[in-house]
Design a protein around this motif. Structure first.
Motif, mmCIF file in Angstrom:
data_model
loop_
_atom_site.group_PDB
_atom_site.id
_atom_site.type_symbol
_atom_site.label_atom_id
_atom_site.label_comp_id
_atom_site.label_asym_id
_atom_site.label_seq_id
_atom_site.Cartn_x
_atom_site.Cartn_y
_atom_site.Cartn_z
ATOM 1 N N ASP A 462 -1.298 -6.934 1.264
ATOM 2 C CA ASP A 462 -1.412 -5.513 0.923
ATOM 3 C C ASP A 462 -2.866 -5.146 0.632
ATOM 4 N N LEU A 466 -5.667 -2.445 2.389
ATOM 5 C CA LEU A 466 -6.426 -1.447 1.624
ATOM 6 C C LEU A 466 -7.925 -1.615 1.818
ATOM 7 N N ARG A 469 -9.992 0.456 4.362
ATOM 8 C CA ARG A 469 -10.419 1.787 3.951
ATOM 9 C C ARG A 469 -11.700 1.710 3.124
ATOM 10 N N ARG A 551 -10.847 9.314 -5.473
ATOM 11 C CA ARG A 551 -9.826 8.524 -4.797
ATOM 12 C C ARG A 551 -9.573 7.282 -5.628
ATOM 13 N N LEU A 553 -7.657 3.719 -6.759
ATOM 14 C CA LEU A 553 -6.870 2.520 -6.464
ATOM 15 C C LEU A 553 -6.580 1.872 -7.811
ATOM 16 N N ALA A 564 2.354 6.007 -6.944
ATOM 17 C CA ALA A 564 1.452 6.506 -5.917
ATOM 18 C C ALA A 564 1.611 8.010 -5.765
ATOM 19 N N THR A 569 -3.549 5.409 -5.037
ATOM 20 C CA THR A 569 -2.779 4.276 -4.549
ATOM 21 C C THR A 569 -2.529 3.339 -5.720
#
Length: 617
Positions: A462, A466, A469, A551, A553, A564, A569
């Motif tokens: 996973d 990610l 990006r 943004r 995470l 999410a 995320t």
């Protein structure tokens, strides 16, 4: 930082020298070279900028051969990476390899130029070669010449020296930089690290500061400096067997050493715990025979370290103060050694180092040892190398048992240091009257820590997705609170070390005091959200980021309530108690840095400009 290999044997030593240089590549370097005595009076040298492979290609077209030789991987300090600046350096019939920094080389260079010596490099090391060559004319003996030369040197050095007119011997000298003697069946060897010589021996003599050693094919003699007598005399250095596995077995199925070492962490942490846990408490004896008294007398801790080890120390401060009720001051070693430290009576100096040869950390230890008995009760080191200087010079030591770590960016050394520091926090709690019930619960949870780390590694795929990006960003901000703040710092360090993306970490509560100005859609924010007393406050901080288009995470506990959403995320990390969360949350950040670096095609195991063991200031 650099790597020394030297050999004197009964057969051609070039393969041993090259193998040793390859084994030292993990330390970081920018050029490599060898010099061999091919016949009495005939000294030949080869040097190349770049990797050892470039040196091998040159030697394949212009081979060297000899029974005595020295080799070196250089990390530039004086003079840019170039063939002229690469080691070995030669003066007449003398060839020298050197790790460290000669602080008075300018004055020595002026003196030697006035005497007619010509310099062809910008390095401080060439001074050493010319000094030894000059003293050889005066003494007629290589050992005496090296002895006279090092008496003029100021700074740190480990030296390997050969003389073309007297093949069959290598002289080594150590002051401030590590040097070991390998004892083999076919010869004797010098190395800046035992790893360099594991193809020929697992038995080593660890030289002390001030030692000279003369090695031949059949034996060696160590000469120590006697301050009281003002002269050298033979010294006894007991051989030690190297206990780690040989890392030359390679990367197995992994693309890089760093990824292999990330995946080794469950086993490494299990090794760090082995034999140190009783049924409901930490075994104090694991710290050494005097541990009960020294740790019992501790009233304050000065924890000193560099880089990743410093971040481990910052986590430990939370544990030690909460679990043991003992004040803990964490300092960067390069600053601690140069300020007037106030150490109240009962202060324990606690040093952390993967290699045990970190120059600034060693200097801090020696500073404290000079005052021991006045304010410091003693020194405890947490280290990965049993025979290292830090371990030998400390009153107590606790080995992390991480095994060799080849990747420059530390991974398993960090988590095993954290494991050792948790053991220390619990040991101090036991000795200072802390509640036994909580100790017993944490000991129980420590037993399951390797399993938790294995579960965290299941996030790898996973995180790899990610990371694609992330690879296009130029900056990243990491956020944490409490004991997760140092983990955020370590995550930022890993990302910048190997991906070359600018990254920094802040306590999430500090957002409003400046960093919030950076937040927009081009600034990704990585946050750590375990289940602890600061989770609700962290959630408020995350909303501040989202409100400004950031943004997010977020690595979060499954029960955190974080889900999410647009611009956020969430990756669920295995549930764990708040005390062990720093270890568990470290692994996803390591994987993130690794996969971003792979996506950016950087040199993951040997990032630019960095060295594994920082043995100079």
């Amino acid at each position: 930082m650099c790597g020394i290999v030297a050999a004197v044997g009964s057969d051609d030593v070039l393969p041993i020298l090259l193998d040793g240089l390859k084994r030292l590549e993990y330390r970081g370097y920018d050029s490599a070279g060898v010099a061999l005595v091919e016949a009495p009076g005939r000294l030949r040298r080869a040097r190349e900028v770049g990797k050892v492979a470039a040196l091998e290609r040159r030697l394949s077209t212009a081979p060297l051969k000899g029974l005595t030789g020295v080799a070196h991987t250089r990390w530039a300090t004086h003079g840019q990476p170039s063939q002229d600046n690469a080691h070995p350096h030669v003066s007449g019939r003398i060839a020298v390899v050197h790790n460290g920094i000669i602080e008075n080389h300018h004055a020595l260079k002026r003196e030697l130029i006035a005497e007619g010596y010509t310099f062809t490099s910008d390095t401080d090391t060439e001074v050493v070669a010319h000094l030894i060559e000059r003293e050889l004319h005066r003494h007629g003996d290589l050992l005496g010449a090296v002895d006279a030369a090092v008496a003029r040197l100021e700074g740190a050095y480990a030296l390997g020296v050969i003389d073309a007119d007297r093949p069959g011997r290598v002289i080594g000298a150590r002051h401030g930089s590590p040097l070991v003697v390998g004892i083999g069946e076919e010869g004797y060897y010098l190395g800046s690290d035992p790893l360099a010589l594991l193809s020929v021996t697992d038995r080593f003599l660890y030289l002390e500061d001030g030692d000279l050693v003369e090695a031949t094919r059949t034996g060696c003699v160590v000469h120590e400096w006697d301050e009281r007598g003002g002269k050298r005399s033979p010294a006894v250095r007991e051989p030690m067997r190297y206990e780690h596995d040989d890392p030359s077995v390679g990367k197995d199925e992994f693309a890089h050493y760093m990824l292999k070492e990330i995946y080794e962490q469950p086993v490494a942490v299990a090794n760090a715990l082995e034999g140190r846990l009783g049924s409901d408490q930490v075994l104090i004896e694991a710290f050494g025979p005097r541990a009960g008294q020294l740790l019992g007398d501790t009233r304050q801790i000065h924890l000193v370290a560099c880089g990743t080890s410093y971040h481990a120390g910052l986590v430990a401060r939370y544990w030690i103060e909460e679990l043991a009720g003992i004040p803990c001051q964490v300092e960067v070693a390069s600053e601690y050694r140069y300020r007037d430290v106030v150490a109240p009576p009962g202060t324990l100096l606690l040093t952390l180092s993967q290699s045990g040869e970190t120059a600034d950390t060693l200097a801090a230890l020696r500073h404290a040892r000079a005052r021991q008995g006045q304010t410091y009760v003693g020194a405890l080191s947490i280290c990965n190398v049993p025979g290292s200087s830090l371990v030998r010079e400390s009153d107590l030591s606790l080995m992390t048992h991480a095994g060799p770590e080849i990747g420059v960016a530390s991974t398993k050394a960090f988590t095993t240091q954290l494991t050792a520091l948790m053991l220390l926090a619990l040991a101090l709690r036991q000795l200072h009257g802390g509640d036994g019930e909580l100790t017993a619960r944490l000991v129980h949870r420590l037993r399951y820590l390797p399993t938790l780390l294995g579960d965290a590694l299941k996030l790898d795929a996973d995180i790899a997705r990610l990371a694609q990006r992330f690879s296009g960003y130029r900056h990243t901000l990491f956020l944490g609170r409490g004991a997760q703040m140092p983990i955020a710092q370590e995550g930022a360090l890993k990302l910048k070390e190997i991906s070359y993306i600018h990254a920094e970490a802040y306590a999430a509560g500090e957002l409003k005091h400046g960093p919030l100005a950076l937040i927009d859609a081009s600034m990704p924010v990585v946050a750590l959200a375990p289940m602890d007393g600061l989770l609700d406050k962290l959630k408020s901080n995350l909303q501040e980021v989202r409100a400004r288009g950031g943004r997010l995470l977020v690595f979060a506990d499954p029960e955190s309530g974080l889900e999410a959403a647009d611009g956020m995320t969430v990756v669920n990390v295995p549930a764990c108690c708040r005390f062990l969360a720093p270890l568990v949350y470290t692994l996803p950040l390591q994987l993130l840095a690794y996969h971003v670096a792979v996506a950016r095609s950087t040199d993951v195991d040997q990032p630019r400009n960095l060295a594994k063991s920082v043995t100079v200031e």
